[in-house]
Design a protein around this motif. Sequence first.
Motif, PDB file in Angstrom:
ATOM      1  N   UNK A  38      66.679  -1.013 -33.525  1.00 18.02           N
ATOM      2  CA  UNK A  38      67.200  -1.931 -32.512  1.00 18.02           C
ATOM      3  C   UNK A  38      68.521  -1.428 -31.932  1.00 18.02           C
ATOM      4  N   UNK A  39      69.370  -0.878 -32.791  1.00 19.93           N
ATOM      5  CA  UNK A  39      70.631  -0.301 -32.309  1.00 19.93           C
ATOM      6  C   UNK A  39      70.335   0.855 -31.359  1.00 19.93           C
ATOM      7  N   UNK A  40      69.407   1.720 -31.727  1.00 17.30           N
ATOM      8  CA  UNK A  40      69.064   2.839 -30.842  1.00 17.30           C
ATOM      9  C   UNK A  40      68.514   2.345 -29.507  1.00 17.30           C
ATOM     10  N   UNK A  41      67.690   1.309 -29.532  1.00 14.04           N
ATOM     11  CA  UNK A  41      67.164   0.728 -28.300  1.00 14.04           C
ATOM     12  C   UNK A  41      68.303   0.190 -27.439  1.00 14.04           C
ATOM     13  N   UNK A  42      69.245  -0.499 -28.074  1.00 13.62           N
ATOM     14  CA  UNK A  42      70.406  -1.029 -27.364  1.00 13.62           C
ATOM     15  C   UNK A  42      71.214   0.101 -26.727  1.00 13.62           C
ATOM     16  N   UNK A  47      73.449   3.467 -22.438  1.00 11.88           N
ATOM     17  CA  UNK A  47      74.153   4.736 -22.471  1.00 11.88           C
ATOM     18  C   UNK A  47      73.235   5.829 -22.994  1.00 11.88           C
ATOM     19  N   UNK A  48      73.650   7.045 -22.784  1.00 12.81           N
ATOM     20  CA  UNK A  48      72.921   8.192 -23.329  1.00 12.81           C
ATOM     21  C   UNK A  48      73.658   8.781 -24.531  1.00 12.81           C
ATOM     22  N   UNK A  52      76.612   9.087 -30.925  1.00 15.43           N
ATOM     23  CA  UNK A  52      77.779   8.261 -31.189  1.00 15.43           C
ATOM     24  C   UNK A  52      77.482   7.201 -32.242  1.00 15.43           C
ATOM     25  N   UNK A  53      76.229   6.857 -32.425  1.00  8.25           N
ATOM     26  CA  UNK A  53      75.853   5.767 -33.311  1.00  8.25           C
ATOM     27  C   UNK A  53      75.132   6.239 -34.569  1.00  8.25           C
TER      28      UNK A  53
END
Length: 181
Positions: A38-42, A47-48, A52-53
């Motif tokens: 879900x974080x990656x989808x967000x 952003x590209x 960073x995450x």
Amino acid sequence: MEKKSLRPVPGAERAGRKRLSLKSELILALLPTIAVLLVFFLVESFSQQRLLFASLASSAFLIYLDPQHETNQVGTLFWAQSLAAVVGVLSLSLIGPGYAAAAVAMIVVIMLMVPLNVVHPPAVSTTLSFAFRSGDGNNLVLFGMALGMILVLVILEQLTLRLLAHLSFRHSDPENNKNAP
């Protein structure tokens, strides 16, 4: 001075989490995996900046591995990751993108996490990501949103563990089973 972020939370004094069957371990890892996806989808929506995450994925895995450890508690996770992001952004702003900013950010965040008692190892990766990144300031806001999702994961994991502990205590307590049908 004892560092509470380096030991299990009170009441959970143990060598480590009991290993489960492969099926149970995979089920337990499902919630953190879904949270990271879900974080990656967000991130992809706004952003590209995928790398960073990456440290939040490590945080999610640590939550699965030992959700009762002080390193993985809401306060420790929040303050360490937030501190790391801010230190990385400040380092980038003051020094510019590159190895010098990353080195300063890494040293500063470690030197702050330890005395502030908010040790969370993936935060070191967070500060490096921000120090290396030369881009717009929206990354900090987006990171904050992603961090919020991971904090919700921590709370869900802790609630699940408490519920499981309560249910297993009720089933193992002979007094509770006396009046059971």
